[in-house]
Design a protein around this motif. Structure first.
Motif, PDB file in Angstrom:
ATOM      1  N   ASP A 136       1.781  -0.370   8.465  1.00 15.30           N
ATOM      2  CA  ASP A 136       2.905   0.238   7.749  1.00 15.30           C
ATOM      3  C   ASP A 136       2.697   0.300   6.249  1.00 15.30           C
ATOM      4  OD1 ASP A 136       3.052  -2.450   7.279  1.00 15.30           O
ATOM      5  OD2 ASP A 136       5.063  -2.728   8.096  1.00 15.30           O
ATOM      6  N   ALA A 137       1.659  -0.364   5.728  1.00 13.08           N
ATOM      7  CA  ALA A 137       1.406  -0.358   4.281  1.00 13.08           C
ATOM      8  C   ALA A 137       0.257   0.555   3.885  1.00 13.08           C
ATOM      9  CB  ALA A 137       1.112  -1.783   3.802  1.00 13.08           C
ATOM     10  N   ALA A 168      -1.557   6.192  -1.379  1.00  9.61           N
ATOM     11  CA  ALA A 168      -0.805   7.104  -2.241  1.00  9.61           C
ATOM     12  C   ALA A 168      -0.821   6.630  -3.687  1.00  9.61           C
ATOM     13  CB  ALA A 168       0.630   7.230  -1.739  1.00  9.61           C
ATOM     14  N   ASP A 169      -0.925   5.328  -3.915  1.00  7.63           N
ATOM     15  CA  ASP A 169      -0.947   4.780  -5.267  1.00  7.63           C
ATOM     16  C   ASP A 169      -2.329   4.829  -5.907  1.00  7.63           C
ATOM     17  OD1 ASP A 169       1.729   4.219  -4.988  1.00  7.63           O
ATOM     18  OD2 ASP A 169       1.405   2.154  -4.305  1.00  7.63           O
ATOM     19  N   TRP A 203      -4.967  10.057  10.472  1.00 15.46           N
ATOM     20  CA  TRP A 203      -5.108   9.462   9.143  1.00 15.46           C
ATOM     21  C   TRP A 203      -5.838  10.390   8.186  1.00 15.46           C
ATOM     22  CZ3 TRP A 203      -2.006   5.899   7.743  1.00 15.46           C
ATOM     23  CH2 TRP A 203      -1.529   4.961   8.662  1.00 15.46           C
ATOM     24  N   ALA A 208      -0.368   3.976   4.200  1.00 14.90           N
ATOM     25  CA  ALA A 208      -0.072   5.244   3.532  1.00 14.90           C
ATOM     26  C   ALA A 208       0.346   5.028   2.083  1.00 14.90           C
ATOM     27  CB  ALA A 208       1.009   5.998   4.306  1.00 14.90           C
ATOM     28  N   GLN A 209       1.216   4.069   1.827  1.00 16.97           N
ATOM     29  CA  GLN A 209       1.684   3.813   0.469  1.00 16.97           C
ATOM     30  C   GLN A 209       0.562   3.291  -0.419  1.00 16.97           C
ATOM     31  OE1 GLN A 209       4.781   4.597  -0.807  1.00 16.97           O
ATOM     32  NE2 GLN A 209       3.655   4.182  -2.698  1.00 16.97           N
ATOM     33  N   PHE A 210      -0.309   2.442   0.133  1.00 18.78           N
ATOM     34  CA  PHE A 210      -1.419   1.900  -0.649  1.00 18.78           C
ATOM     35  C   PHE A 210      -2.334   3.017  -1.146  1.00 18.78           C
ATOM     36  CE2 PHE A 210      -5.843   0.482  -0.821  1.00 18.78           C
ATOM     37  CZ  PHE A 210      -5.759  -0.547  -1.748  1.00 18.78           C
ATOM     38  N   ILE A 265      -2.228  13.468   0.670  1.00 23.42           N
ATOM     39  CA  ILE A 265      -2.032  12.665  -0.541  1.00 23.42           C
ATOM     40  C   ILE A 265      -2.923  13.156  -1.672  1.00 23.42           C
ATOM     41  CG2 ILE A 265      -2.305  10.335  -1.509  1.00 23.42           C
ATOM     42  CD1 ILE A 265      -1.570   9.234   1.230  1.00 23.42           C
TER      43      ILE A 265
END
Length: 340
Positions: free
Chosen positions: A35-36, A42-43, A60, A38-40, A67
């Motif tokens: 769950d982490a 994206a940053d 993926w 995509a956000q990782f 992104i």
């Protein structure tokens, strides 16, 4: 911290990340939960991300591409030589990162959502056909124990099951007849389901312009055409038709050393399903080539005079694969007069 390349080892819940900078120094080693992920990413600033081609890899690839990253899917067999010491997820991520940096490395085409849907239809139909084959082989073996030998042709087994259900074979007991009736019902159900998926494939063929173009090639019908379009994503991954044929495993396996060239049978690498469809399609063309005067039929007859029919079928499948690449990559129409 400037990251230029990342190797990502996929899993169900725990993902391993290994990143390097422009000087090939390891600057990122991290374990992420699903769950982490995509956000990782994206940053992170845009970089190259390498992933082994496996279940979920195309999903993926789409997420990371949206992104802004560049994604490279790589076959697991090309990652193995770069694994150092013991094999674990962290070492796998490092090996992926190293493997995708090689200039001569070959990558797996990334598939679109439409291609994955077409491929899913083919996979389910393929599984149903396998189930039917296993069922037919099982009942043939069971009947042989009772002295009822049925030819391998599936139409023969259907005819035999119908006769047994009607009581034609007196040597079979009531329990065996009941079992045969159950198997017959199961076989009929599988036939109906396979026919339904075949109809879906034909509908997909009629609605896809790329499938229509390569479907004009002799030996390539709706099933083969849709399977090829579903498998070949970015056609720029192949420099030429020979590389595409090699990806399908339709070129000779080579073991050459000391200036001596040794060629064996086809390599059989890549997708067995696609290779089987192309070769079966080529066999159908061979059966109808006799007596024709077009360039392709004359080429087939010349090949038949000096090589085994199986070799000719593979050679024609290889030729068809190259024509498919030419038609798809150039977005041109197939011209039979130029295919010899």
């Amino acid at each position: 911290m400037e990251i230029v390349r990342i190797g990502l080892d996929l899993a169900k819940n725990i993902f391993e990340v290994h990143g390097v900078d422009a000087q090939e120094n390891a600057v990122l080693r991290k374990t992420l939960r699903r769950d982490a992920v995509a956000q990782f990413f994206a940053d992170l600033p845009p970089c190259i991300i390498g992933i082994e081609a496996c279940s979920g890899s195309h999903y993926w690839a789409k997420v990371f591409t949206d992104i802004g990253h560049e994604v490279r899917l790589i076959s697991p067999q090309f990652v193995t030589p770069y694994v150092k010491s013991n094999k674990n997820d962290r070492n796998d991520a490092e090996a992926i990162c190293e493997a995708i940096s090689r200039p001569s490395m070959r990558f797996v085409p990334v598939k679109s959502a439409e291609q994955l849907e077409i491929q899913a239809v083919h996979r389910i139909r393929q599984r149903l056909v396998s189930d039917r084959t296993r069922l037919v082989n099982q009942i043939r073996g069971l009947l042989a124990e009772h002295g009822v030998v049925v030819a391998r042709d599936i139409s023969r087994i259907r005819h035999a099951l119908r006769q047994i259900a009607d009581g034609t074979y007196a040597q079979l007991g009531d329990k065996m007849v009941d079992l045969v009736c159950d198997v017959r019902e199961e076989l009929c159900e599988l036939d109906h389901r396979i026919a339904a998926y075949t109809k879906r494939i034909r509908d997909l063929f009629r609605s896809n312009e790329m499938c229509q173009r390569i479907g004009r090639i002799e030996g390539i019908g709706p099933i083969t055409a849709t399977a090829l379009v579903a498998a070949v994503g970015d056609r720029t991954c192949f420099k030429n038709g020979r590389q595409f044929a090699a990806w399908l495993g339709l070129v000779p396996k080579q073991r050459s050393s000391g200036g001596k060239s040794r060629l064996f049978g086809i390599s059989k690498r890549g997708d067995r399903y696609l290779r089987t469809l192309l070769i079966h399609g080529a066999r159908a063309v061979l059966r109808k080539a006799g007596g024709k005067s077009d360039a392709r039929s004359l080429w087939i007859e010349r090949m038949r005079d000096r090589r085994h029919p199986n070799v000719v079928a593979v050679a024609l499948a290889n030729k068809n694969a190259r024509i498919v690449w030419a038609v798809l990559s150039g977005r041109t129409e197939y011209e039979p007069a130029l295919s010899a």
